[in-house]
Structure formats: C-alpha cells, structure tokens
Design a protein around this motif. Structure first.
Motif, PDB file in Angstrom:
ATOM      1  N   MET A 140      13.695   4.619   3.068  1.00 43.83           N
ATOM      2  CA  MET A 140      13.375   3.356   2.397  1.00 43.83           C
ATOM      3  C   MET A 140      11.907   3.258   1.999  1.00 43.83           C
ATOM      4  N   ALA A 141      10.985   3.587   2.909  1.00 36.27           N
ATOM      5  CA  ALA A 141       9.563   3.517   2.582  1.00 36.27           C
ATOM      6  C   ALA A 141       9.082   4.751   1.832  1.00 36.27           C
ATOM      7  N   GLY A 142       9.875   5.822   1.867  1.00 35.67           N
ATOM      8  CA  GLY A 142       9.570   7.014   1.075  1.00 35.67           C
ATOM      9  C   GLY A 142       8.341   7.776   1.506  1.00 35.67           C
ATOM     10  N   THR A 148      -0.499   8.305   4.057  1.00 40.69           N
ATOM     11  CA  THR A 148      -0.986   7.721   5.308  1.00 40.69           C
ATOM     12  C   THR A 148      -0.024   6.638   5.769  1.00 40.69           C
ATOM     13  N   VAL A 149       0.104   6.499   7.103  1.00 36.91           N
ATOM     14  CA  VAL A 149       1.052   5.531   7.641  1.00 36.91           C
ATOM     15  C   VAL A 149       0.470   4.872   8.883  1.00 36.91           C
ATOM     16  N   ASP A 216      -0.402   4.001   2.994  1.00 40.31           N
ATOM     17  CA  ASP A 216       0.721   4.001   2.049  1.00 40.31           C
ATOM     18  C   ASP A 216       1.964   3.330   2.616  1.00 40.31           C
ATOM     19  N   ALA A 217       2.103   3.350   3.929  1.00 33.66           N
ATOM     20  CA  ALA A 217       3.299   2.767   4.540  1.00 33.66           C
ATOM     21  C   ALA A 217       2.956   2.199   5.907  1.00 33.66           C
ATOM     22  N   ILE A 218       3.693   1.163   6.289  1.00 33.49           N
ATOM     23  CA  ILE A 218       3.564   0.577   7.619  1.00 33.49           C
ATOM     24  C   ILE A 218       4.962   0.406   8.199  1.00 33.49           C
ATOM     25  N   LEU A 219       5.153   0.879   9.418  1.00 32.88           N
ATOM     26  CA  LEU A 219       6.403   0.644  10.145  1.00 32.88           C
ATOM     27  C   LEU A 219       6.111  -0.427  11.185  1.00 32.88           C
ATOM     28  N   ASP A 220       6.773  -1.577  11.032  1.00 36.47           N
ATOM     29  CA  ASP A 220       6.408  -2.749  11.820  1.00 36.47           C
ATOM     30  C   ASP A 220       7.606  -3.345  12.554  1.00 36.47           C
ATOM     31  N   SER A 233      -3.497  -4.433   4.923  1.00 35.17           N
ATOM     32  CA  SER A 233      -3.742  -3.050   5.349  1.00 35.17           C
ATOM     33  C   SER A 233      -3.100  -2.016   4.441  1.00 35.17           C
ATOM     34  N   LEU A 234      -2.302  -2.444   3.478  1.00 31.58           N
ATOM     35  CA  LEU A 234      -1.598  -1.508   2.608  1.00 31.58           C
ATOM     36  C   LEU A 234      -2.423  -1.130   1.379  1.00 31.58           C
ATOM     37  N   ALA A 235      -2.256   0.095   0.952  1.00 28.50           N
ATOM     38  CA  ALA A 235      -2.863   0.571  -0.285  1.00 28.50           C
ATOM     39  C   ALA A 235      -2.011   0.151  -1.478  1.00 28.50           C
ATOM     40  N   LYS A 236      -2.513   0.360  -2.669  1.00 26.57           N
ATOM     41  CA  LYS A 236      -1.724   0.088  -3.870  1.00 26.57           C
ATOM     42  C   LYS A 236      -0.424   0.877  -3.827  1.00 26.57           C
TER      43      LYS A 236
END
Length: 333
Positions: A140-142, A148-149, A216-220, A233-236
C-alpha cells in the motif's frame, strides 16, 4: 490420522481483564472447503487479541470467536478442495480466529511452510506481523529501495518486523521507541536512527536527519495523537500508513494543508476484514519475496517471551504493559 473428540481452548465468558480468559474444553473446529486443520504447537499473542478480549474488536461473523490470529503446527486434516498441503506438513498460518486452542482451522491460502530451520515457536511468530507489514508498508505505501521510512513503535512485534524488512529491501529506517534499551534494540535491528519519543520530538529529529526533506513513508499505530506530526514528517509524495489507534482514532483539529502542498497519501487497513483472496495474494508474495530472506538469516522474528498456554492471562498482561521487545508467544506442545 485419528483426532480426539475434544480440545482445550481459551474461553472468554465475558469481556474484561486478562483474568476473564479461562481454559475450557470443547469440540474441534469443523472444517470448511478450502481450509486445513492445524494441531497447534505454538500461537502468537497480538494487540488485536487484547482488543477482542476487551470487547472493542469483534471477530467477523464467519470467524471463530476464540481468540488468536496466528499459529504454527502440523496439518492433521484437509477440507474439500485443498491440494497445496498434505497431512503431516508443518505450517504457520494467519488465522481469522481460533488460534488460542489445541486445534485451529485456517484457510489454506493463509498458511505457509515453516522456514528452514525454524521450530513452531519461531514459525508462529511470523504470520500476523509479516502479513501486516508487507500489506501496509510494501503493497500500500509502496516502500522501495533507496527510500526513507519512519516506523513508530519500533520494538513491537510489528515494529521489529518492519525495521528488518525495510532494511533488507534497501530502505533507510528511522524508528521511535520509549526507552534507551528499546532504542538500542531498534539500532541493532538495522535502524539508522532511533528516536526516544519520551525525550525527543520525532518531527525535529526527522527534519534534521533528512535535511528537512522528510521521509517517504511512515508506518503508524498511534493514530490521532501523531496525525499532525506525521504529516509534518513526510516528504513530498510521501505516504502515511495507519494500522492501529493506540493514541486514539478521532482528530479534533488538524491542518490538512500538508496533504495538498506535499501531495501526501494517507492510507490504512486492518488485516482481519480482508478477503481470503487478498490474504492469499499477500501470502504468495511473502513466500516468494520474504521467505528466502528469512531462510538466509537476513530477517528473523524477535521473540521476547514464550509462555505456557495456561499462562495466557500473564501473556496479555505483558502485552498491555508494553515492556516487551518483540513477540509474546504461547507454547502448547
């Protein structure tokens, strides 16, 4: 193979504290078409089990009301149409329910072979977290090589799995945790930087570590309490993947501007309501893409405690204390 007329299982006469769970005796599950019956040797304890015990996470209508979402053991019976497993095979499986029992019926498409060299306890520590991380962080987040995560709850079962998988697939990993010991565990698993959320602002750390670009991604698994900070905290073109609400599900005030300015994606899912076909698809990718990493020793489940089946209440108390690093397991055989 001759099967017993009854089995022991964890009964939950009423919702509430861990002490509400009792060992009871009842009939074995009835196999449906496409299912296998597993003689359970070990089972994992997970946050959804705690929520179900408390009455806030009811099982699907067609699922067993018995707690437990992951098991490992021996295949002892096959439902109609099952041809990918044989009697005697050693498997671990993502269960729709019923894992806290001596026998558990699971869809064949949610079962996987023991990785080479694994015993039942290690194998049972795989399904719930690996299905969840693969589906949410990679599908899903690819997340891909070179990205970076940020992984919240880095020493939970989900967190320890996510750090290792992200690192193994070439991502740069940041993780949050609540103590010096837990932060060190994240570093040992492959995180570039571990952030003690009790002492540091993870937003500021991420900005400093990434040259203010963000990840690039956050798992929360925190939810509302971290929502605004996660967006910051997320990038474009980044993606926030939410898998639980330990910090609440209702956000009273939030500035949505970062979603538009940075073209962010906010997504989330729970595993249990997914269809059998969806879970089979995740299973197949795990076998082809992840099992070789496990068998090569590049990724392995982190196990904090192994308790006897009869100490299920203690296992739940440990889970609720959040003092563990990695998985909490129940051993039946």
């Amino acid at each position: 193979m001759s099967l017993p007329a009854s089995m022991r299982y964890v009964d939950l006469p009423s919702f509430g504290a861990p002490e509400e769970m009792v060992i009871a005796t009842g009939p074995l599950p009835t196999l449906r078409a496409g299912e296998i019956l597993v003689r359970v040797e070990a089972a994992g304890v997970n946050r959804p089990d705690v929520a179900q015990r408390q009455g806030t996470y009811p099982p699907p209508k067609d699922a067993s009301p018995i707690l437990g979402l992951e098991v490992a053991g021996e295949v002892v019976a096959l439902g109609d149409g099952v041809d990918e497993f044989s009697i005697g095979d050693k498997v671990c499986a993502l269960a729709n329910g019923g894992g806290y029992a001596e026998y558990c019926a699971v869809p064949a498409g949610q079962a996987l072979p023991f990785p080479k060299g694994f015993d039942a306890v290690k194998a049972a520590a795989l399904p719930e977290t690996f299905f969840t991380v693969w589906a949410n962080l990679f599908q899903m987040a690819g997340l891909t090589e070179g990205e970076t995560v940020l992984i919240h709850g880095g020493t939970s079962g989900i967190g320890t799995t996510a750090i290792q998988l992200a690192k193994a697939f070439g991502a740069e990993v940041f993780a949050t945790a609540g103590s010096v010991e837990k932060c060190q565990a994240c570093l040992d698993l492959g995180a570039k930087r571990a952030i003690n959320y009790r002492e540091e602002d993870f937003v500021e750390v991420i900005k400093a570590e990434t040259g203010r670009r963000g990840v690039d991604a956050i798992l929360d698994m925190i939810g509302a309490a971290y929502f605004q900070k996660n967006l910051s905290s997320l990038a474009k073109d980044g993606c926030l993947s939410i898998i639980a609400f330990l910090g609440g599900s209702l956000v009273e005030r939030v500035d949505l501007t970062p979603i538009m300015i940075k073209r962010l994606t906010v997504t989330g899912s729970t595993m249990r309501p997914r269809t059998a076909e969806e879970k089979r698809g995740i299973r197949d990718e795990l076998v082809s893409d992840v099992w070789p990493l496990i068998e090569a020793g590049k990724v392995t489940p982190v196990i904090h405690s192994v308790l006897p089946f009869e100490q299920v209440a203690e296992a739940h108390r440990l889970m609720e204390s959040s003092k563990h690093i990695g998985k909490i397991m129940l051993k039946l055989a």
